[in-house]
Design a protein around this motif. Structure first.
Motif, PDB file in Angstrom:
ATOM      1  N   TYR A 102     100.524  42.629  88.925  1.00 52.88           N
ATOM      2  CA  TYR A 102     100.969  43.526  90.011  1.00 52.88           C
ATOM      3  C   TYR A 102      99.710  44.654  90.219  1.00 52.88           C
ATOM      4  N   GLU A 103      99.481  45.215  89.304  1.00 54.90           N
ATOM      5  CA  GLU A 103      98.244  46.530  89.525  1.00 54.90           C
ATOM      6  C   GLU A 103      96.799  45.827  89.944  1.00 54.90           C
ATOM      7  N   ARG A 104      96.817  44.633  89.692  1.00 54.69           N
ATOM      8  CA  ARG A 104      95.573  43.887  90.207  1.00 54.69           C
ATOM      9  C   ARG A 104      95.803  43.586  91.703  1.00 54.69           C
ATOM     10  N   ILE A 105      96.800  43.363  92.246  1.00 60.02           N
ATOM     11  CA  ILE A 105      97.018  43.297  93.689  1.00 60.02           C
ATOM     12  C   ILE A 105      97.322  44.512  94.480  1.00 60.02           C
ATOM     13  N   VAL A 106      97.842  45.120  93.904  1.00 61.11           N
ATOM     14  CA  VAL A 106      98.344  46.449  94.554  1.00 61.11           C
ATOM     15  C   VAL A 106      97.510  47.573  94.646  1.00 61.11           C
ATOM     16  N   ILE A 107      96.865  47.862  93.371  1.00 62.40           N
ATOM     17  CA  ILE A 107      96.010  49.131  93.264  1.00 62.40           C
ATOM     18  C   ILE A 107      94.706  48.871  93.202  1.00 62.40           C
ATOM     19  N   ILE A 108      94.135  48.041  92.667  1.00 64.58           N
ATOM     20  CA  ILE A 108      92.767  47.695  92.054  1.00 64.58           C
ATOM     21  C   ILE A 108      91.776  47.501  93.330  1.00 64.58           C
ATOM     22  N   PRO A 109      92.361  46.596  94.406  1.00 64.12           N
ATOM     23  CA  PRO A 109      91.309  46.234  95.519  1.00 64.12           C
ATOM     24  C   PRO A 109      91.201  47.487  96.260  1.00 64.12           C
ATOM     25  N   THR A 110      91.869  48.510  96.565  1.00 64.36           N
ATOM     26  CA  THR A 110      91.918  49.789  97.274  1.00 64.36           C
ATOM     27  C   THR A 110      90.873  50.674  96.459  1.00 64.36           C
ATOM     28  N   LEU A 111      91.027  50.755  95.129  1.00 64.82           N
ATOM     29  CA  LEU A 111      90.296  51.701  94.095  1.00 64.82           C
ATOM     30  C   LEU A 111      89.150  51.119  94.299  1.00 64.82           C
ATOM     31  N   VAL A 112      88.726  49.855  94.139  1.00 66.06           N
ATOM     32  CA  VAL A 112      87.288  49.269  94.120  1.00 66.06           C
ATOM     33  C   VAL A 112      86.555  49.822  95.569  1.00 66.06           C
ATOM     34  N   ARG A 113      87.183  49.522  96.553  1.00 64.63           N
ATOM     35  CA  ARG A 113      86.498  50.204  97.980  1.00 64.63           C
ATOM     36  C   ARG A 113      86.182  51.362  97.913  1.00 64.63           C
ATOM     37  N   MET A 114      87.149  52.179  97.349  1.00 61.22           N
ATOM     38  CA  MET A 114      86.992  53.629  97.175  1.00 61.22           C
ATOM     39  C   MET A 114      85.583  54.011  96.342  1.00 61.22           C
ATOM     40  N   LEU A 115      85.697  53.230  95.078  1.00 59.80           N
ATOM     41  CA  LEU A 115      84.459  53.535  94.221  1.00 59.80           C
ATOM     42  C   LEU A 115      83.229  52.871  94.829  1.00 59.80           C
ATOM     43  N   ARG A 116      83.083  52.056  95.662  1.00 65.27           N
ATOM     44  CA  ARG A 116      81.887  51.772  96.303  1.00 65.27           C
ATOM     45  C   ARG A 116      81.431  52.500  97.223  1.00 65.27           C
ATOM     46  N   ARG A 117      82.210  53.274  97.918  1.00 71.23           N
ATOM     47  CA  ARG A 117      82.058  54.312  98.747  1.00 71.23           C
ATOM     48  C   ARG A 117      81.367  55.553  98.118  1.00 71.23           C
ATOM     49  N   GLU A 118      82.260  56.074  97.349  1.00 73.46           N
ATOM     50  CA  GLU A 118      81.955  57.359  96.637  1.00 73.46           C
ATOM     51  C   GLU A 118      81.114  57.347  95.237  1.00 73.46           C
ATOM     52  N   ALA A 119      81.299  56.215  94.312  1.00 78.76           N
ATOM     53  CA  ALA A 119      80.608  56.296  93.163  1.00 78.76           C
ATOM     54  C   ALA A 119      80.042  54.886  92.797  1.00 78.76           C
ATOM     55  N   PRO A 120      79.206  54.359  93.630  1.00 81.22           N
ATOM     56  CA  PRO A 120      78.716  52.883  93.514  1.00 81.22           C
ATOM     57  C   PRO A 120      78.292  52.441  92.052  1.00 81.22           C
ATOM     58  N   GLY A 121      77.811  53.519  91.269  1.00 80.99           N
ATOM     59  CA  GLY A 121      77.350  53.198  89.968  1.00 80.99           C
ATOM     60  C   GLY A 121      78.270  53.154  88.642  1.00 80.99           C
ATOM     61  N   ILE A 122      79.648  53.315  89.136  1.00 81.99           N
ATOM     62  CA  ILE A 122      80.571  53.241  88.087  1.00 81.99           C
ATOM     63  C   ILE A 122      81.044  51.793  88.088  1.00 81.99           C
ATOM     64  N   ARG A 123      81.016  51.473  86.812  1.00 86.77           N
ATOM     65  CA  ARG A 123      81.268  49.792  86.667  1.00 86.77           C
ATOM     66  C   ARG A 123      82.770  49.719  85.895  1.00 86.77           C
ATOM     67  N   ILE A 124      83.728  49.106  86.927  1.00 81.38           N
ATOM     68  CA  ILE A 124      85.090  48.750  86.337  1.00 81.38           C
ATOM     69  C   ILE A 124      85.230  47.446  85.629  1.00 81.38           C
ATOM     70  N   ARG A 125      85.892  47.415  84.556  1.00 82.71           N
ATOM     71  CA  ARG A 125      86.131  46.167  83.708  1.00 82.71           C
ATOM     72  C   ARG A 125      87.696  46.029  83.432  1.00 82.71           C
ATOM     73  N   ILE A 126      88.076  45.103  84.182  1.00 84.24           N
ATOM     74  CA  ILE A 126      89.589  45.012  84.126  1.00 84.24           C
ATOM     75  C   ILE A 126      90.028  43.944  82.840  1.00 84.24           C
ATOM     76  N   ILE A 127      90.848  44.278  81.895  1.00 83.10           N
ATOM     77  CA  ILE A 127      91.351  43.447  80.982  1.00 83.10           C
ATOM     78  C   ILE A 127      92.756  43.273  81.149  1.00 83.10           C
ATOM     79  N   PRO A 128      93.551  42.055  80.890  1.00 79.46           N
ATOM     80  CA  PRO A 128      94.986  41.841  80.941  1.00 79.46           C
ATOM     81  C   PRO A 128      95.796  42.581  79.954  1.00 79.46           C
ATOM     82  N   SER A 129      96.561  43.223  80.229  1.00 80.50           N
ATOM     83  CA  SER A 129      97.475  44.080  79.189  1.00 80.50           C
ATOM     84  C   SER A 129      98.466  43.137  78.562  1.00 80.50           C
ATOM     85  N   THR A 130      99.017  42.131  79.556  1.00 78.71           N
ATOM     86  CA  THR A 130     100.222  41.315  79.098  1.00 78.71           C
ATOM     87  C   THR A 130     101.268  42.561  78.734  1.00 78.71           C
TER      88      THR A 130
END
Length: 298
Positions: free
Chosen positions: A107-135
């Motif tokens: 849910y979070e990977r399709i609803v929140i993460i894509p928009t967050l990544v686009r925001m980070l690429r604009r504002e903080a391109p040096g930040i690396r995001i690592r996603i792990i499954p929480s189950t």
């Protein structure tokens, strides 16, 4: 002469915690962003300090000794406190160079993460995001330092953790477009229809299941799966239905038919984190951006 048992640093303690969490030197090295020989070196130092092997190999895993388990519980709290003390208090997004680990599910990977990544690429391109499954293990991942932020519907049962509500929404029933229930769904029909239940890889029970049980009802479970991602393919050409949050329905588009759930139930998505990153300026900034993404969903 200085006591060698006092000659420890945070890097060694973080290494112990990482190996303890992953049961692997190589996976610990990956999570810490260091070379495997560095992990081996730090564990060797700790073995000398504590006069204990700490980890013994069993098959492909490094299994902690009883002494290691005892130490790891104390080390985790000490490392968190120290990292909180040395966390950067100033932060310039445009030149930031750091990694943030987010634990979440489909849910979070399709609803929140894509928009967050686009925001980070604009504002903080040096930040690396690592996603792990929480189950269903998000709280444990936070506690062990495997993740910095947990996003999901499972409440964190720890009074020392911080939490922020992000999204609250309703459930919908989805099915093959040719399913007769796509035009009319009563509560009786919903309870009787064969359903695919998403259990998110563990014992977690969605709110609609909890509310059904409170009403003395139970779903006609035909199948259980760990993620909603394959639901359109599973439902196609069958009489099966499934219950998912409304934004998942939007993501599936015309591949499924949908009707409102004929009972009251909401899903509450929250963001949780620990004192380790609470005062860290980069992590605080990321959390604010996640909240901003969630608020923009309406």
């Amino acid at each position: 002469m200085a006591n060698p048992r006092l000659n420890l640093d945070v890097a060694a303690l973080r290494t112990l915690r990482a190996v303890y969490a992953s049961a692997s030197f190589s996976r610990a090295a990956e999570s810490l962003g260091v070379a495997q020989p560095t992990v081996s070196y730090n564990i060797a130092r700790l073995r000398e300090v504590f006069q204990d092997p700490l980890f013994v190999r069993q098959g492909a895993q490094m299994v902690p000794t009883d002494r290691c388990i005892e130490i790891a519980e104390e080390v985790s709290e000490l490392a968190d406190r120290f990292e909180a003390l040395v966390a950067p208090q100033q932060f310039e997004p445009a030149v930031a160079n750091t990694q943030v680990v987010i634990s979440c599910n489909y849910y979070e990977r399709i609803v929140i993460i894509p928009t967050l990544v686009r925001m980070l690429r604009r504002e903080a391109p040096g930040i690396r995001i690592r996603i792990i499954p929480s189950t269903v293990y998000g709280q444990e991942q936070l506690s062990r330092g495997e993740s910095d932020i947990l996003i999901g519907p499972i409440a964190v049962e720890n009074e020392n953790f911080f939490r922020r509500s992000l999204i609250r929404e309703t459930y919908y029933c989805i099915m093959d477009p040719d399913n007769p229930l796509a035009t009319s769904m009563t509560l009786d029909a919903y309870v009787a229809a064969p359903q695919v239940i998403v259990n998110y890889g563990g014992s977690f029970r969605s709110r609609f299941l909890v509310n059904m049980e409170a009403m003395g009802l139970s779903p006609n479970t035909a199948m259980e799966i760990p993620s909603p991602s394959e639901l359109p393919d599973l439902l196609r050409g069958t009489d099966l239905i499934a219950t998912v949050p409304s934004r998942v329905v939007q993501h599936f588009g015309e591949s499924v038919a949908s009707v409102p759930l004929p009972l009251e139930a909401e899903i509450n998505i929250t963001m949780s984190w620990t004192p380790r990153t609470h005062r860290s300026a980069p992590h605080s900034w990321i959390r604010d951006r996640i909240a901003q993404v969630a608020s923009g969903l309406g």
